[in-house]
Design a protein around this motif. Structure first.
Motif, short mmCIF file in Angstrom:
data_model
loop_
_atom_site.label_atom_id
_atom_site.label_comp_id
_atom_site.label_asym_id
_atom_site.label_seq_id
_atom_site.Cartn_x
_atom_site.Cartn_y
_atom_site.Cartn_z
N ASP A 291 -38.28 24.84 0.46
CA ASP A 291 -38.36 25.25 1.86
C ASP A 291 -37.81 26.66 1.99
OD1 ASP A 291 -38.46 25.52 4.59
OD2 ASP A 291 -36.84 24.10 5.01
N THR A 292 -38.67 27.61 2.29
CA THR A 292 -38.24 29.00 2.41
C THR A 292 -38.08 29.45 3.86
OG1 THR A 292 -40.54 29.77 2.33
CG2 THR A 292 -39.36 29.60 0.22
N THR A 293 -38.06 28.49 4.77
CA THR A 293 -37.91 28.84 6.19
C THR A 293 -36.66 29.66 6.47
OG1 THR A 293 -39.10 26.83 6.83
CG2 THR A 293 -37.79 27.91 8.54
#
Length: 505
Positions: A291-293
């Motif tokens: 998850d690179t949010t």
């Protein structure tokens, strides 16, 4: 487009593979390779390529030549592009012509990509030019693999003995006694200089110089075995004067590189240039976050920060990847001060158009904090893109100094999957002489794969090199003290320290 490419891999040094050969390896569907072809070339193959070993070693044939011919035909008839990789040159005692004839008989097409033959390269690396205006104006390449008990030889020994040519015998060690005898009987002086070059151009390269009459005995005494070339002629006199390759400080030394596969190439290249046999044993796998949010949110809010501190090349790589995915470039860092821990990290930034405002003299967190405090970072807002798991010294000390610090994981490290038995066996057999560690995580992961109590009995056989004091402190937790530690905590300095150790031993 040809069905099959008959490719010369050269004598063993990966740098001697031709540009055209590399291009075919990168695109072929099937690779069929020999024992003497350097396994490093397999890394050029694209994912999904079928790789088949058909080598012959010491009379042990994985596949007889006739079966190799049939294999090439069968794979080509499947509509696949086949690369046939052979040591040296396909047409110099390589049986490439036989394979080409078989292909033609089955209606298939082929192309030959010549390779650097060991007959030229191996002596050159040993300081022996096979021709020289003062000593020899011609050269003969001869197979030394004849059966000495057969009634007639294919060679005209009298002519070879009386010629002024340099004589280069392939595969001649087994019949060295017979070759020496026949040449002397044919009229060659027993005092003619002669040399053996074993594993020429590779990290296992060795050479020895003798005379035609003494070389069979001295070869036995010094343990020279196949694969070796025999060079006979006056040019051998230049061996000691022109021998450049054997001056490399790590020639013949086995060095284990424990960095991640993505990063190993830098250290591997430096060590290889010094002559080392490098064993890549990646203990770490570097992977993007699932998850690179949070990374994208931080990139979108860069204006909220005063400083951006990169602690590794991977931090730069994965942070930049998300920036680019958002349509941003170096301009997004306008107005920010940027720090880089270490010259490699600074170089990674420079390649992306960013010149670091601060690079510490010593590349550990404690020195970074001291330097940043001198630049009035106290009270500033600091973003640190780094690994998911890392030492907390840097953010903790900056916070203690009054900085507002946000740690931003941009990638993660995992334990690599690698068979440790090969490394342990190679240490036991005396093929590995050094272990190198470039971070605490390489140490910790190494001992997860090879427990400390398994390495301890082998400790006297190897020397351990650590890049710096933090890595050395982690090593101490497992009961080991490094033998080598450079003053500068960089990859080139680590390699140089290993080389200096080799000179002293």
């Amino acid at each position: 487009m040809p069905n099959v490419y008959l490719i010369g891999a050269g004598p063993g040094d990966p740098g001697l593979l031709t540009v055209k050969a590399k291009a075919i390896l990168e695109t072929c569907d099937v690779l069929v390779y020999d024992y003497l072809a350097n396994k490093a070339f397999l890394d050029y193959c694209r994912p999904g390529a079928e790789i088949i070993y058909v080598g012959k070693k010491g009379g042990d044939h994985t596949l007889p030549q006739g079966e190799i011919n049939k294999l090439l035909v069968a794979k080509a008839k499947e509509g696949k592009v086949v690369a046939r990789l052979k040591g040296g040159d396909p047409y110099v005692f390589g049986r490439g012509a036989e394979e080409a004839e078989e292909l033609l008989e089955d209606g298939l097409t082929f192309e030959v990509i010549p390779g650097v033959t060991s007959a030229v390269a191996a002596p050159a690396y040993a300081g022996i030019p096979i021709t020289h205006r003062k000593y020899a104006s011609s050269v003969s390449f001869i197979t030394g693999h004849e059966d000495p008990t057969k009634d007639e030889s294919a060679h005209n020994w009298d002519a070879l003995a009386k010629a002024a040519s340099t004589l280069v015998f392939f595969m001649g060690v087994k019949n060295l006694e017979d070759i020496s005898r026949r040449l002397i009987e044919g009229g060659r002086s027993p005092e003619t200089p002669a040399a053996l070059v074993r594993w020429g151009t590779t990290c296992r390269h060795r050479s020895m110089v003798s005379t035609l009459k003494d070389i069979p005995r001295e070869a036995r005494e010094k343990g020279f075995k196949a694969p070796s070339l025999l060079v006979v002629g006056e040019v051998v006199q230049l061996h000691d004067k022109l021998n450049w390759f054997e001056q490399r400080p790590l020639l013949g030394k086995g060095v284990v590189v424990t960095r991640s596969r993505e990063q190993a190439s830098d250290l591997t290249r430096v060590l290889s240039d010094m002559g080392a046999c490098t064993w890549e044993f990646p203990t770490i796998e570097v992977a993007p976050l699932a998850d690179t949010t949070p990374v994208r949110e931080a990139v979108g809010n860069l204006a909220c920060f005063d400083w951006l501190v990169f602690t590794s090349v991977n931090g730069v790589k994965y942070f930049w990847h998300e920036m680019q995915a958002m349509g941003k470039d170096a301009r997004a860092l306008g107005g920010l001060m940027v720090a880089a821990i270490g010259p490699a990290t600074a170089q990674a930034l420079a390649e992306r158009g960013i010149r670091a405002d601060f690079v510490p003299e010593k590349y550990v967190a404690e020195s970074v904090v001291e330097g940043l405090l001198a630049l009035q970072i106290g009270g500033k807002r600091v973003l640190i893109p780094r690994a998911l798991k890392a030492r907390e010294v840097l953010p903790d000390e900056l916070c203690r100094a009054g900085a507002q610090v946000e740690v931003l994981p941009v990638y993660e490290t995992k334990l690599a999957s690698h068979d440790p038995d090969e490394i342990v066996a190679s240490i036991e057999e005396g093929e590995i002489h050094y272990l190198t560690f470039t971070s605490s995580s390489t140490v910790e992961n190494f001992f997860q794969m090879i427990p400390a109590d398994r390495l301890a009995p082998l400790r006297e056989r190897i020397k351990i090199a650590c890049i710096g004091p933090i890595t050395a402190a982690t090593l101490a937790k497992y009961g080991f003290t490094p033998d080598i530690q450079p003053e500068s905590y960089t990859i080139p300095a680590l390699a140089q320290a290993v080389a200096e150790s080799a000179k002293e031993s």
